[in-house]
Design a protein around this motif. Structure first.
Motif, PDB file in Angstrom:
ATOM      1  N   LYS A 155       3.245   5.907  -5.732  1.00 54.90           N
ATOM      2  CA  LYS A 155       3.227   4.412  -5.367  1.00 54.90           C
ATOM      3  C   LYS A 155       2.399   3.810  -6.549  1.00 54.90           C
ATOM      4  CE  LYS A 155       4.229   4.853  -1.015  1.00 54.90           C
ATOM      5  NZ  LYS A 155       5.275   4.175  -0.386  1.00 54.90           N
ATOM      6  N   SER A 156       2.330   2.639  -6.504  1.00 53.33           N
ATOM      7  CA  SER A 156       1.653   1.738  -7.633  1.00 53.33           C
ATOM      8  C   SER A 156       0.159   2.286  -7.977  1.00 53.33           C
ATOM      9  CB  SER A 156       1.392   0.189  -7.339  1.00 53.33           C
ATOM     10  OG  SER A 156       0.521  -0.146  -6.181  1.00 53.33           O
ATOM     11  N   TYR A 159      -2.105   1.272  -5.341  1.00 57.69           N
ATOM     12  CA  TYR A 159      -1.556   1.350  -3.764  1.00 57.69           C
ATOM     13  C   TYR A 159      -2.828   1.503  -2.739  1.00 57.69           C
ATOM     14  CZ  TYR A 159       0.686   3.132   0.216  1.00 57.69           C
ATOM     15  OH  TYR A 159       1.361   3.531   1.681  1.00 57.69           O
ATOM     16  N   THR A 163      -2.687  -1.249   3.521  1.00 52.14           N
ATOM     17  CA  THR A 163      -1.930  -2.482   3.744  1.00 52.14           C
ATOM     18  C   THR A 163      -0.589  -2.532   3.170  1.00 52.14           C
ATOM     19  OG1 THR A 163      -2.460  -2.982   1.158  1.00 52.14           O
ATOM     20  CG2 THR A 163      -3.989  -3.923   2.836  1.00 52.14           C
ATOM     21  N   HIS A 165       0.318  -1.803   0.305  1.00 49.47           N
ATOM     22  CA  HIS A 165       0.535  -2.435  -1.332  1.00 49.47           C
ATOM     23  C   HIS A 165      -0.357  -1.382  -2.232  1.00 49.47           C
ATOM     24  CE1 HIS A 165       3.009  -5.403   0.465  1.00 49.47           C
ATOM     25  NE2 HIS A 165       2.036  -5.752   1.546  1.00 49.47           N
TER      26      HIS A 165
END
Length: 165
Positions: A155-156, A159, A163, A165
């Motif tokens: 993931k980023s 992350y 959420t 994100h």
């Protein structure tokens, strides 16, 4: 000594970045294992919420997941390995201090949680840098149950599972 200082500085920076990411269980099952009909009771294990934030360092990454034990038999996570890393170590975090652990107990009808700011996996001596959108194959080895191989999504770096994100 200079290398150790650089590694500790990188680990501290990574831990700080990961603490900002937050964590919770996303509820997705990545894999499960249970004992065969051999007559011995084994833990019934499943993995959810696994992910690796895209590393901020070229030689080290962290990993998070939840192992759920649905049986009445306890087990123990004894080692973790991955083809992306020279070694994967398990760490506990208490009072802001990280400590390497040889194993983690998984209680009967309980969970073992690896999350940002708490227990976590460290992928060290990376052979390649995992990038967002890729998956990393990870093998979890248990004292009583058979090994479990899962795919952890990358993931980023920021992350936040709560959420998405």
């Amino acid at each position: 000594m200079r290398h150790r200082s650089a590694v500790l500085t990188t680990a501290a920076a990574l831990a700080g970045a990961l603490a900002l990411a937050g964590c919770s269980d996303s509820g997705s099952t990545s894999g499960s294992t249970s004992g065969s009909g051999s007559g011995t009771k084994k833990a019934e294990l499943s993995v959810s919420g696994s992910y690796i934030p895209q590393p901020v360092s070229a030689d080290m990454a962290a990993g998070f997941l939840t192992i759920t034990n649905k049986s009445g038999s306890k087990d123990e996570l004894t080692s973790v390995s991955s083809d992306v890393a020279g070694q994967v170590t398990m760490h506990s975090t208490a009072g802001g201090a990280m400590r390497e652990q040889n194993s983690f107990a998984i209680p009967a009808h309980g969970q073992l949680v690896f999350k940002s700011g708490g227990n976590h996996l460290m992928f060290e001596k990376l052979k390649r840098t995992p990038k967002q959108g890729q998956t990393v194959t990870v093998k979890l080895t248990f004292a009583e149950s058979g090994p479990l191989t899962i795919e952890m999504p990358v993931k980023s770096a920021t992350y936040n599972p709560s959420t998405g994100h």
